[in-house]
Design a protein around this motif. Structure first.
Motif, short mmCIF file in Angstrom:
data_model
loop_
_atom_site.label_atom_id
_atom_site.label_comp_id
_atom_site.label_asym_id
_atom_site.label_seq_id
_atom_site.Cartn_x
_atom_site.Cartn_y
_atom_site.Cartn_z
N VAL A 89 0.84 -1.21 0.00
CA VAL A 89 0.00 0.00 0.00
C VAL A 89 0.87 1.26 0.00
O VAL A 89 0.51 2.27 -0.60
CB VAL A 89 -0.99 -0.01 1.18
N ALA A 90 2.05 1.15 0.62
CA ALA A 90 2.94 2.32 0.67
C ALA A 90 3.38 2.76 -0.73
O ALA A 90 3.70 3.93 -0.95
CB ALA A 90 4.16 2.02 1.54
N GLU A 91 3.39 1.85 -1.68
CA GLU A 91 3.83 2.21 -3.03
C GLU A 91 2.70 2.16 -4.06
O GLU A 91 2.94 2.21 -5.26
CB GLU A 91 4.98 1.31 -3.48
N LEU A 92 1.49 2.06 -3.58
CA LEU A 92 0.31 1.97 -4.45
C LEU A 92 0.03 3.31 -5.12
O LEU A 92 0.44 4.35 -4.63
CB LEU A 92 -0.87 1.56 -3.56
N THR A 93 -0.68 3.27 -6.26
CA THR A 93 -1.12 4.52 -6.90
C THR A 93 -2.65 4.55 -7.00
O THR A 93 -3.30 3.49 -7.01
CB THR A 93 -0.56 4.65 -8.33
N ARG A 94 -3.17 5.74 -7.13
CA ARG A 94 -4.62 5.89 -7.28
C ARG A 94 -5.10 5.21 -8.57
O ARG A 94 -6.21 4.68 -8.62
CB ARG A 94 -4.98 7.38 -7.28
N GLU A 95 -4.25 5.19 -9.58
CA GLU A 95 -4.62 4.55 -10.84
C GLU A 95 -4.82 3.05 -10.64
O GLU A 95 -5.76 2.46 -11.17
CB GLU A 95 -3.55 4.79 -11.92
N GLU A 96 -3.92 2.43 -9.88
CA GLU A 96 -4.07 1.00 -9.60
C GLU A 96 -5.36 0.73 -8.83
O GLU A 96 -6.04 -0.27 -9.06
CB GLU A 96 -2.87 0.48 -8.79
N ILE A 97 -5.68 1.62 -7.91
CA ILE A 97 -6.91 1.46 -7.13
C ILE A 97 -8.13 1.52 -8.04
O ILE A 97 -9.02 0.67 -7.97
CB ILE A 97 -7.00 2.55 -6.03
N GLU A 98 -8.16 2.53 -8.93
CA GLU A 98 -9.33 2.68 -9.81
C GLU A 98 -9.45 1.50 -10.77
O GLU A 98 -10.56 1.04 -11.07
CB GLU A 98 -9.26 3.99 -10.59
N GLU A 99 -8.31 0.98 -11.22
CA GLU A 99 -8.34 -0.16 -12.14
C GLU A 99 -8.93 -1.39 -11.45
O GLU A 99 -9.81 -2.07 -11.99
CB GLU A 99 -6.90 -0.45 -12.60
N ARG A 100 -8.49 -1.64 -10.23
CA ARG A 100 -9.02 -2.81 -9.50
C ARG A 100 -10.49 -2.60 -9.09
O ARG A 100 -11.28 -3.56 -9.08
CB ARG A 100 -8.15 -3.12 -8.29
N PHE A 101 -10.83 -1.35 -8.77
CA PHE A 101 -12.24 -1.04 -8.45
C PHE A 101 -13.13 -1.38 -9.64
O PHE A 101 -14.19 -1.99 -9.49
CB PHE A 101 -12.35 0.45 -8.09
N ALA A 102 -12.68 -1.03 -10.83
CA ALA A 102 -13.46 -1.35 -12.04
C ALA A 102 -13.53 -2.87 -12.25
O ALA A 102 -14.58 -3.40 -12.64
CB ALA A 102 -12.83 -0.68 -13.26
#
Lengths: 309, 309
Positions: free
Chosen positions: A280-293
């Motif tokens: 999570v420390a190196e996560l990006t918002r883009e990765e979050i949105e991609e997995r959310f989709a």
């Protein structure tokens, strides 16, 4: 929007079938803050020892987390937890807990953390949760996590704490234990009768369920072929959930709550991919949105009528 | 469309915290057939004893189930199971199992049941499942359920049976046990490597998950405040699932599979509301569609982007 969270800020020693770490950054407030930091301004509140140094602060600050309310105690030692998971990653075996500076902790919130729009009381002794709640009266929305230990040893205080918050976020077994009601739907209703408007039952790899006056919603855990360390998954869920709600002005409308369940699920899933805070420390918002989709696609179906026979 | 199912046709004695029954109609093929009967033409195959009378046949025939392949054995006794559930309704405690006429069962399918479009091998000894599969070669789609007992005592035969079917429908713990792989996503992939195109992991009150080459889908259990008897829930799930697939020409496209998961979930939820077959035997298609729509509403969310901070 702004979010204050109180809870453990710790070092963890963890062993799973997929590896081990002798001393890594952990604690409920840490995992929660990292997850919530993708959505809003977060202030963790809690004590650390002299052993908590620049390296640890940096992990938080790189994510924009405001660390002014992390109190460094001279001569103190940070909270420490040692645990082990066998192949059933749903069950943590605690081998050692050292409270350290938490034994003497008396919460004193700064003006900024008192003024937060949203408050989350992560899993600590319920009297401490109530002290923090009392100092943070302006919060439009408050949530609480707890554990079996407090249900067994401090139930009256925990019930009083629950009566003062809007949203309970605990494991499903804890909702049953707290209410003495084996049926989860009835147990959740019993919690809502105590005060909270929303009850979230965390269910490990099975996902999470949301109970409100207006209904029920549930999401499965995001399916992963590589789970290395489940420590902090529940706190990451709560951080994603509450962080998203805070970013939506704290509205507890059904649509926001459901999206928040999705973000909680996504943050929890990233958390378990590596040890401690590493992922999570190196996560990006883009990765979050991609997995959310992806999660949305994995849970959608089209209710066409079946063909009549 | 038409569906043949082989499996136990039985009497059950069940005690739960909410009541008990000394002798009621049960068995995997019975629960499966009743659930599937809302979608397609069903023929259960299996032996019963002299104790299986007009009253039991009537429950099936009132739902339009074709009972010609239920073989009544002179002087025989029907399969009998006695079990108990405590407050954790996910765990059945078996107190007695009497195979009765199943001990000598040699499947001989009629021409009609051999010609079915779809075949389901409910939980029985895997050699029997293979004998039935061999007689029912025309089926465009076949599914199979099993249990820990056969994984422990007849694993080679069970693996051979699984290699011959399209769709495995078992509990998630059984998928792990079968493959020796604790991670469910990996375990499901290992099963698909054996032959099946779809793997369904039944998860008790947590719902069910579907694994295919093209992806993952999961639904929670339908939330109920009154669960009286979980016996047959998994078989009702399989009956709703496979019955719906058969009604859609046996297509295993993703959209049909997902709707089938919904119908399986709905049928399982009705099954547990009362003892044995009591609830499903008097169910209507309108009630099924109403709950299917509720389930859809309970699992939908709108993926609007979160507000940027």
């Amino acid at each position: 929007m702004s979010l204050t969270v109180v809870g453990s800020i710790a070092f963890d020693a963890v062993k799973t079938p997929f590896g081990e770490r002798e001393r890594m950054l952990g604690g409920a407030a840490v995992h929660f803050s990292l997850a919530a930091s993708f959505f809003t301004e977060v202030r963790p509140v809690g004590p650390v020892g002299e052993d908590f140094g620049a390296e640890q602060f940096e992990v938080l600050e790189r994510r924009g987390i405001l660390t002014d309310d992390i109190e460094r105690v001279d001569g103190g030692k940070s909270f420490f937890w040692r645990g082990r998971y066998d192949y059933d990653l749903n069950v943590a075996h605690t081998e050692d807990t050292q409270l350290g500076v938490f034994a003497e902790f008396e919460p004193k919130l700064s003006e900024q953390s008192r003024g937060a729009d949203t408050l989350f009381l992560a899993n600590i002794q319920p009297d401490l949760q109530r002290q923090v709640r009392a100092q943070c009266r302006q919060a439009r929305l408050s949530g609480l996590d707890s554990m079996n230990l407090w249900i067994e040893t401090a139930k009256e205080s925990l019930l009083a704490a629950i009566a003062e918050i809007d949203c309970l976020v605990v494991n499903d077994a804890e909702i049953r234990q707290l209410t003495g009601e084996p049926n989860l739907a009835r147990a959740a209703r019993a919690v809502m009768d105590m005060g909270p408007r929303a009850v979230i039952a965390k269910q490990g790899e099975y996902g999470a369920a949301l109970f409100t006056e207006s209904g029920f919603f549930a999401l499965p855990g995001f399916p992963l072929e590589d789970v290395r360390d489940p420590t902090g998954a529940g706190d990451s869920f709560a951080g994603g959930f509450v962080g998203y709600i805070d970013s939506q002005d704290g509205d507890l409308d059904e649509a926001s709550l459901r999206r928040a369940m999705g973000y909680g699920t996504v943050l929890a899933s990233f958390n378990v991919e590596r040890f401690g805070t590493e992922r999570v420390a190196e996560l990006t918002r883009e990765e979050i949105e991609e997995r959310f989709a992806q999660l949305h696609a994995m849970t959608s179906f089209e209710p066409l009528p079946a063909r009549a026979e």
